[in-house]
Design a protein around this motif. Structure first.
Motif, PDB file in Angstrom:
ATOM      1  N   GLY A  39       9.409  -5.275  -7.853  1.00  0.00           N
ATOM      2  CA  GLY A  39       9.645  -5.086  -6.432  1.00  0.00           C
ATOM      3  C   GLY A  39       9.103  -3.799  -5.836  1.00  0.00           C
ATOM      4  N   GLN A  40       8.405  -2.999  -6.625  1.00  0.00           N
ATOM      5  CA  GLN A  40       7.969  -1.702  -6.120  1.00  0.00           C
ATOM      6  C   GLN A  40       6.848  -1.793  -5.096  1.00  0.00           C
ATOM      7  OE1 GLN A  40       9.847   1.212  -7.254  1.00  0.00           O
ATOM      8  NE2 GLN A  40      10.941  -0.698  -7.610  1.00  0.00           N
ATOM      9  N   SER A  41       6.115  -2.882  -5.079  1.00  0.00           N
ATOM     10  CA  SER A  41       5.067  -3.093  -4.077  1.00  0.00           C
ATOM     11  C   SER A  41       5.493  -4.096  -3.014  1.00  0.00           C
ATOM     12  CB  SER A  41       3.769  -3.573  -4.744  1.00  0.00           C
ATOM     13  OG  SER A  41       3.260  -2.601  -5.617  1.00  0.00           O
ATOM     14  N   LEU A  42       6.232  -5.124  -3.427  1.00  0.00           N
ATOM     15  CA  LEU A  42       6.616  -6.178  -2.492  1.00  0.00           C
ATOM     16  C   LEU A  42       7.660  -5.708  -1.480  1.00  0.00           C
ATOM     17  CD1 LEU A  42       6.509  -9.089  -1.513  1.00  0.00           C
ATOM     18  CD2 LEU A  42       8.176  -9.682  -3.294  1.00  0.00           C
ATOM     19  N   LEU A  43       8.660  -4.989  -1.930  1.00  0.00           N
ATOM     20  CA  LEU A  43       9.744  -4.597  -1.023  1.00  0.00           C
ATOM     21  C   LEU A  43       9.267  -3.739   0.152  1.00  0.00           C
ATOM     22  CD1 LEU A  43      12.749  -3.983  -3.445  1.00  0.00           C
ATOM     23  CD2 LEU A  43      12.211  -5.988  -2.058  1.00  0.00           C
ATOM     24  N   PRO A  44       8.364  -2.773  -0.050  1.00  0.00           N
ATOM     25  CA  PRO A  44       7.851  -2.047   1.123  1.00  0.00           C
ATOM     26  C   PRO A  44       7.146  -2.958   2.127  1.00  0.00           C
ATOM     27  CG  PRO A  44       7.379  -0.820  -0.878  1.00  0.00           C
ATOM     28  CD  PRO A  44       7.889  -2.160  -1.307  1.00  0.00           C
ATOM     29  N   LEU A  45       6.421  -3.962   1.635  1.00  0.00           N
ATOM     30  CA  LEU A  45       5.759  -4.899   2.545  1.00  0.00           C
ATOM     31  C   LEU A  45       6.781  -5.711   3.336  1.00  0.00           C
ATOM     32  CD1 LEU A  45       2.819  -6.284   0.364  1.00  0.00           C
ATOM     33  CD2 LEU A  45       2.745  -4.498   2.108  1.00  0.00           C
TER      34      LEU A  45
END
Length: 309
Positions: free
Chosen positions: A37-43
């Motif tokens: 989730g380290q890339s998806l959650l910011p998006l």
């Protein structure tokens, strides 16, 4: 910001995850696979992505771990960056992966972010896509219809776009062992220790038995286009070039360029100055294309010299 509403599904097995994704695809729903989730959650928070559902595979133990499988090392998609760094198998057999992973973000992100997630996210500014490209990795994906393999050279399609089809999950990655004679280095320029690479260079160099002269090279660039890029012109030009610890060459090295004979570090410099050929670097707050092209040439030379010693 607050993400748009979405459903949340946490399958108990890979087969169940594939079935859920297949059903969503048939229904025409936009779903995303959630790992670290380290890339998806910011998006999601910025509403740059607003799927109807998240399929959380983060607890599927069958997708985690590192194995020595003879001619390659298999890294499960859910293996965290920290687990990759601590793996003796990775450090000894595929050290370029360890070198690049050590530069990923910060310890907090490395403990949550996953190897497979970094690749599936397909961000050209990410460190690991360039490593996968340089090492000719093979990505193994699974769907409700079975398993297939995708070479790294065909996996990264465009900015934040991979060759994963709807309904597919990245299972793991086959990282080839390059064997004796190879040296490795990952050189990265970033403005702060935890930021994305302004430019990065993944270098693998094989020297001759006597040492010092390049017999083969693999160079891949981070953040020099919408996907990671192989510096093919540099790879070709490096063959036969002697490398010294200082990055210079002994005089009388025999290179003859357009202006006549050259010596010293000219051959190495010439080869590395080709690194930005065929690239299309972006413009952002960290630099324009000309600046990134300059960085690519300088960092490639540093990476090659370090890999050669």
């Amino acid at each position: 910001m607050i993400p748009a509403p979405f459903d949340y599904v946490r399958p108990g097995s890979l087969d169940e995850a594939c079935r859920v994704l297949a059903e969503a695809d048939e229904a025409g729903e936009d779903v995303k696979v959630l790992a670290g989730g380290q890339s998806l959650l910011p998006l999601l928070r910025l509403r740059l992505s607003y799927p109807s559902a998240l399929v959380d595979v983060g607890r599927l133990a069958e997708l985690r771990g590192v194995e020595d499988r003879g001619d390659h090392v298999f890294v499960g998609a859910l293996t965290t960056h920290d687990e990759v760094l601590r793996s003796e198998v990775v450090r000894e057999l595929v050290p370029l992966l360890a070198l690049a992973t050590a530069t990923v973000a910060d310890p907090a992100v490395r403990h949550r972010g996953t190897f497979g997630g970094s690749l599936a996210h397909a961000d050209p500014a990410g460190d690991l896509p360039a490593v996968a490209l340089a090492l000719d990795c093979v990505l193994v994906v699974r769907s409700d219809e079975g398993e297939r393999e995708i070479p790294a050279a065909g996996f990264f399609v465009d900015y934040l776009e991979s060759a994963l089809e709807p309904g597919e999950v990245l299972v793991g990655v086959r990282v080839p062992k390059l064997g004796p004679g190879w040296g490795f280095h990952y050189e990265k320029f970033h403005r702060t220790a935890q930021s994305w690479a302004t430019v990065g260079v993944a270098a693998a160099v094989r020297l001759g038995e006597g040492g010092g002269v390049v017999e083969e090279a693999r160079i891949a660039l981070t953040n020099m286009g919408p996907t990671p890029v192989r510096a093919r012109a540099t790879e070709t030009a490096l063959v036969g070039v002697p490398i010294t610890p200082s990055g210079s060459e002994p005089s009388g090295s025999g290179f003859s360029g357009p202006g006549g004979p050259a010596s010293g570090g000219d051959r190495l410099r010439h080869a590395c100055d080709l690194a930005d050929e065929g690239t299309s670097p972006p413009t952002d707050l960290h630099g324009d294309p000309a600046y990134r092209r300059h960085l690519a040439r300088v960092l490639t030379r540093r990476a090659v010299v370090a890999a050669g010693h």
